[in-house]
Design a protein around this motif. Structure first.
Motif, PDB file in Angstrom:
ATOM      1  N   SER A   1      43.288  40.937  46.979  1.00  0.00           N
ATOM      2  CA  SER A   1      42.384  40.226  47.890  1.00  0.00           C
ATOM      3  C   SER A   1      42.036  38.828  47.386  1.00  0.00           C
ATOM      4  O   SER A   1      41.370  38.063  48.087  1.00  0.00           O
ATOM      5  CB  SER A   1      41.098  41.030  48.083  1.00  0.00           C
ATOM      6  OG  SER A   1      40.378  41.148  46.862  1.00  0.00           O
ATOM      7  N   GLN A   2      42.501  38.482  46.193  1.00  0.00           N
ATOM      8  CA  GLN A   2      42.185  37.151  45.642  1.00  0.00           C
ATOM      9  C   GLN A   2      43.034  36.058  46.299  1.00  0.00           C
ATOM     10  O   GLN A   2      44.127  36.291  46.755  1.00  0.00           O
ATOM     11  CB  GLN A   2      42.418  37.162  44.130  1.00  0.00           C
ATOM     12  CG  GLN A   2      41.407  38.031  43.399  1.00  0.00           C
ATOM     13  CD  GLN A   2      41.612  38.034  41.897  1.00  0.00           C
ATOM     14  OE1 GLN A   2      42.475  37.316  41.376  1.00  0.00           O
ATOM     15  NE2 GLN A   2      40.833  38.826  41.175  1.00  0.00           N
TER      16      GLN A   2
ATOM     17  N   TRP B   1      48.235  43.802  38.312  1.00  0.00           N
ATOM     18  CA  TRP B   1      48.333  43.593  39.764  1.00  0.00           C
ATOM     19  C   TRP B   1      48.237  42.111  40.131  1.00  0.00           C
ATOM     20  O   TRP B   1      48.892  41.654  41.072  1.00  0.00           O
ATOM     21  CB  TRP B   1      47.233  44.374  40.481  1.00  0.00           C
ATOM     22  CG  TRP B   1      47.573  45.814  40.686  1.00  0.00           C
ATOM     23  CD1 TRP B   1      46.983  46.903  40.126  1.00  0.00           C
ATOM     24  CD2 TRP B   1      48.624  46.324  41.528  1.00  0.00           C
ATOM     25  NE1 TRP B   1      47.585  48.049  40.555  1.00  0.00           N
ATOM     26  CE2 TRP B   1      48.588  47.731  41.420  1.00  0.00           C
ATOM     27  CE3 TRP B   1      49.568  45.727  42.347  1.00  0.00           C
ATOM     28  CZ2 TRP B   1      49.481  48.551  42.113  1.00  0.00           C
ATOM     29  CZ3 TRP B   1      50.459  46.536  43.041  1.00  0.00           C
ATOM     30  CH2 TRP B   1      50.416  47.927  42.919  1.00  0.00           C
ATOM     31  N   GLU B   2      47.432  41.379  39.390  1.00  0.00           N
ATOM     32  CA  GLU B   2      47.303  39.938  39.681  1.00  0.00           C
ATOM     33  C   GLU B   2      48.619  39.215  39.433  1.00  0.00           C
ATOM     34  O   GLU B   2      48.947  38.255  40.133  1.00  0.00           O
ATOM     35  CB  GLU B   2      46.175  39.345  38.817  1.00  0.00           C
ATOM     36  CG  GLU B   2      44.784  39.786  39.289  1.00  0.00           C
ATOM     37  CD  GLU B   2      43.681  39.399  38.312  1.00  0.00           C
ATOM     38  OE1 GLU B   2      44.008  38.821  37.241  1.00  0.00           O
ATOM     39  OE2 GLU B   2      42.509  39.703  38.595  1.00  0.00           O
TER      40      GLU B   2
ATOM     41  N   ALA C   1      50.966  40.456  42.443  1.00  0.00           N
ATOM     42  CA  ALA C   1      50.544  40.134  43.808  1.00  0.00           C
ATOM     43  C   ALA C   1      51.346  39.019  44.484  1.00  0.00           C
ATOM     44  O   ALA C   1      51.708  39.150  45.661  1.00  0.00           O
ATOM     45  CB  ALA C   1      49.052  39.797  43.818  1.00  0.00           C
TER      46      ALA C   1
ATOM     47  N   GLN D   1      44.274  45.774  36.535  1.00  0.00           N
ATOM     48  CA  GLN D   1      44.001  44.701  37.501  1.00  0.00           C
ATOM     49  C   GLN D   1      44.758  43.434  37.126  1.00  0.00           C
ATOM     50  O   GLN D   1      45.295  42.743  38.014  1.00  0.00           O
ATOM     51  CB  GLN D   1      42.503  44.408  37.590  1.00  0.00           C
ATOM     52  CG  GLN D   1      42.201  43.347  38.656  1.00  0.00           C
ATOM     53  CD  GLN D   1      40.730  43.157  38.923  1.00  0.00           C
ATOM     54  OE1 GLN D   1      39.929  44.068  38.727  1.00  0.00           O
ATOM     55  NE2 GLN D   1      40.342  41.966  39.370  1.00  0.00           N
TER      56      GLN D   1
ATOM     57  N   ARG E   1      43.066  46.693  45.013  1.00  0.00           N
ATOM     58  CA  ARG E   1      42.437  45.975  46.109  1.00  0.00           C
ATOM     59  C   ARG E   1      41.885  44.630  45.663  1.00  0.00           C
ATOM     60  O   ARG E   1      42.072  43.618  46.342  1.00  0.00           O
ATOM     61  CB  ARG E   1      41.304  46.837  46.701  1.00  0.00           C
ATOM     62  CG  ARG E   1      40.718  46.297  47.999  1.00  0.00           C
ATOM     63  CD  ARG E   1      39.363  46.879  48.290  1.00  0.00           C
ATOM     64  NE  ARG E   1      38.380  46.527  47.274  1.00  0.00           N
ATOM     65  CZ  ARG E   1      37.780  45.342  47.206  1.00  0.00           C
ATOM     66  NH1 ARG E   1      38.075  44.388  48.092  1.00  0.00           N
ATOM     67  NH2 ARG E   1      36.904  45.093  46.262  1.00  0.00           N
ATOM     68  N   ARG E   2      41.215  44.617  44.507  1.00  0.00           N
ATOM     69  CA  ARG E   2      40.629  43.371  44.022  1.00  0.00           C
ATOM     70  C   ARG E   2      41.704  42.321  43.747  1.00  0.00           C
ATOM     71  O   ARG E   2      41.562  41.149  44.096  1.00  0.00           O
ATOM     72  CB  ARG E   2      39.811  43.625  42.741  1.00  0.00           C
ATOM     73  CG  ARG E   2      38.456  44.272  42.980  1.00  0.00           C
ATOM     74  CD  ARG E   2      37.569  44.144  41.742  1.00  0.00           C
ATOM     75  NE  ARG E   2      38.192  44.759  40.568  1.00  0.00           N
ATOM     76  CZ  ARG E   2      37.895  45.986  40.129  1.00  0.00           C
ATOM     77  NH1 ARG E   2      37.002  46.722  40.780  1.00  0.00           N
ATOM     78  NH2 ARG E   2      38.480  46.463  39.052  1.00  0.00           N
ATOM     79  N   ALA E   3      42.795  42.748  43.114  1.00  0.00           N
ATOM     80  CA  ALA E   3      43.843  41.805  42.756  1.00  0.00           C
ATOM     81  C   ALA E   3      44.533  41.244  44.002  1.00  0.00           C
ATOM     82  O   ALA E   3      44.807  40.030  44.065  1.00  0.00           O
ATOM     83  CB  ALA E   3      44.873  42.493  41.864  1.00  0.00           C
TER      84      ALA E   3
ATOM     85  N   GLU F   1      40.865  50.516  43.454  1.00  0.00           N
ATOM     86  CA  GLU F   1      39.990  49.347  43.441  1.00  0.00           C
ATOM     87  C   GLU F   1      40.622  48.194  42.656  1.00  0.00           C
ATOM     88  O   GLU F   1      40.515  47.022  43.053  1.00  0.00           O
ATOM     89  CB  GLU F   1      38.627  49.716  42.870  1.00  0.00           C
ATOM     90  CG  GLU F   1      37.609  48.584  42.861  1.00  0.00           C
ATOM     91  CD  GLU F   1      37.297  48.028  44.241  1.00  0.00           C
ATOM     92  OE1 GLU F   1      36.778  46.886  44.308  1.00  0.00           O
ATOM     93  OE2 GLU F   1      37.575  48.701  45.252  1.00  0.00           O
TER      94      GLU F   1
END
Length: 328
Positions: free
Chosen positions: A327-328, A182-183, A186, A179, A323-325, A320
């Motif tokens: 969607s921030q 991904w952040e 992104a 994650q 997706r979390r990263a 997941e």
């Protein structure tokens, strides 16, 4: 006139009877595979030249359709499956062992599966345009730490096999840090598309600097267009391995033809046309026999791959984290 009419009618009847006597092999395949620019038409031509049969491709979704049809399916063979779905496919009980010797395979890893037969492969990669990216990232870490004005296009892992391969790739490289990776990535992602075609079209139209694709994508530009400006960035962390598969349907009513087709898949005729027919690396062809444009490709030294059980266990977690990263 009556004699002529009778002769013509008899000829038509004979032709119809001959057609009716020709055995039909029904092969389910993805839409792209059967299209005029896909490998399907050439495969049909080559196989029919040796099988005395009528090979009929039925395009569309593969596993969902088979699961719905069950034992009532018309399919004798399925081609175009991938390792992301083999666990579910195997557990369905719809497929039989292929019976093909695997010693001809030239994959970059050992393959012992007796049900799903590889016919080509590639590695997930970020493809870039050398006219827009002068200093491409030399590692996955370089990509994460690149300036945020580097424009990337990727595919959605919930709707795209290449998108799913990417999240598994990130999971394989970064593990619990997926994650966080991904952040970092992104801000550079300008678009997430449902499928590969939309992403690659945006890239070739100049809307992105890099696109999630395959190590074999530059071969198309080299061979079909004489363009050597598209290259795959090769990372020392390794690249996720993607393989396409064929399988024999257990309930086929043409078992001998199905067996003949499975043998054909690893034969010289099939393997010799698959590189430029499907723009992937043939699964049973030595590198020295690849087309020249393929021999010029940059390929990874390290291959990353999850077994079907490992991929199934990690799939939801990997999606997941993505997706979390994003969607921030």
């Amino acid at each position: 006139m009556k004699t002529l009419t009778f002769t013509v009618a008899a000829g038509c009847l004979s032709a119809t009877m001959a057609l009716a006597d020709t055995p039909v092999l029904t092969v389910y395949a993805p839409d792209y595979f059967v299209s005029e620019w896909g490998p399907g038409p050439k495969i049909e031509e080559l196989f029919e030249a040796q099988c005395a049969c009528d090979l009929q491709f039925k395009p569309g979704d593969l596993l969902p359709r088979l699961m719905l049809e069950g034992d009532r399916t018309e399919a004798d063979v399925v081609i175009g499956l991938n390792t992301d779905v083999t666990k579910k496919a195997r557990e369905s009980g719809l497929f039989a062992e292929h019976g093909v010797a695997l010693d001809a395979l030239t994959l970059p890893l050992d393959w012992t599966d007796t049900v799903f037969l590889p016919f080509n492969y590639a590695h997930t990669a970020f493809v870039y345009d050398t006219t827009r990216v002068a200093n491409p990232p030399a590692s996955f870490d370089d990509l994460l730490n690149a300036p945020d004005d580097l424009r990337l296009v990727i595919q959605d892992p919930r709707t795209s096999i290449s998108g799913l391969a990417l999240v598994l790739w990130v999971q394989a490289v970064y593990g619990d840090g997926a994650q966080a990776a991904w952040e970092k990535l992104a801000p550079k992602i300008v678009t997430v598309t449902k499928g590969w075609s939309e992403s690659y079209g945006l890239f070739t139209d100049g809307e992105a600097d890099m696109v999630l694709s395959y190590t074999t994508s530059p071969a198309y530009h080299i061979i079909a267009e004489g363009d050597e400006t598209r290259k795959a960035a090769i990372f020392p962390e390794g690249h996720y391995f993607m393989v396409e598969l064929a399988a024999k349907v257990a309930g086929t009513d043409q078992p001998e033809l199905a067996d003949q087709f499975m043998q054909f898949v690893l034969g010289g005729d099939f393997q010799g046309m698959i590189a430029t027919g499907n723009w992937s690396i043939p699964a049973a062809l030595p590198m020295e026999q690849w087309p020249e444009g393929f021999q010029a490709l940059d390929l990874p030294e390290k291959v990353l791959f999850y077994s079907e059980d490992e991929a199934a266990a990690l799939r939801d977690e990997a999606i997941e984290a993505w997706r979390r990263a994003l969607s921030q």
